[in-house]
Design an enzyme around this catalytic site. Sequence first.
Site, PDB file in Angstrom:
ATOM      1  N   TYR A  31      52.735 -19.840 107.683  1.00  0.00           N
ATOM      2  CA  TYR A  31      53.896 -19.446 106.885  1.00  0.00           C
ATOM      3  C   TYR A  31      53.710 -18.033 106.367  1.00  0.00           C
ATOM      4  CZ  TYR A  31      51.322 -19.979 102.462  1.00  0.00           C
ATOM      5  OH  TYR A  31      50.423 -19.827 101.426  1.00  0.00           O
ATOM      6  N   LEU A 201      42.356 -14.332 102.411  1.00  0.00           N
ATOM      7  CA  LEU A 201      43.630 -13.878 102.942  1.00  0.00           C
ATOM      8  C   LEU A 201      44.018 -12.616 102.189  1.00  0.00           C
ATOM      9  CD1 LEU A 201      46.098 -14.577 104.809  1.00  0.00           C
ATOM     10  CD2 LEU A 201      47.150 -15.511 102.740  1.00  0.00           C
TER      11      LEU A 201
END
Length: 282
Positions: A31, A201
């Site tokens: 996503y 991330l």
Amino acid sequence: MSVYLNGRFQPLAEAKIPVLDRGFVFGDGVYELVPVYSRKPFRLDAHLARLQQSLDGIRLANPHTSEQWRDLILHLIAQQDFADQSVYLQVTRGTAPRDHAFPAGVPPTVFMFAQALVTATPAQKAAGVCAVSAVDNRWLRCDIKAISLLPNILLRQQATDAGCAETVMFRDGFLTEGAASNIFVVKDGVLLTPPSSNLMLTGVTHDVVLELAPTLAAPVEIRAIAEAEVRRADELWMTSSTKEIMPIVMLDGVPVGSGSPGPLARKFDAAYAAFKREVMRA
């Protein structure tokens, strides 16, 4: 609310996926989250590049070109009643009989929706937030923005249970990131952040902070940061698309630095706001 699902814009209540979608049964998908200010997506190219990296990481072909994604996102934005939005887009490996191996010839499921973007108020930034710490017990591909977020959810809930905003994570004695944010450390006027790796991330807001550092004459060190350094920090920040730059003023019940947002946090927050306005005017 209008959403997008597999080629069609439709009311949220009408959007449905089969129960054997691999995103539902396996969490097999990725996503991306794009902040939108005054109906203009912020750093869309960077978000789409990260989406491509995540898709590459799970060996799933991108169903759209960057231009097609841009058109779909702008169309979705235009259909909402609110100007500042958070656009969520998700791609799964599609619907197939339940089997761990990749199915052949199955089209991916593409879903997008937008909700009102809620960012921190000036008062919240002036006060700062508290955080707790935990061992980073997630898998080893945290650089993939995967929809299978159960470890992050459990880690973030530790903060919620303590009445705090975030969980700061350490792996083998070194800082990785927050459960839903990147973490910056300030010591003696130097801005510290861990290097990009498979263990974290890297956020778009994180990258903007690093771009702003030279304009503010702020020295930066990108290196491994020991847990002890974090606990002795003069300032500690969390950054994300929704929190932007948020000072952490207490960690595990112990004040960070003076126990209030530091001067560098205030300086970077002002610079980030100015940068955002400039980008939105372009």
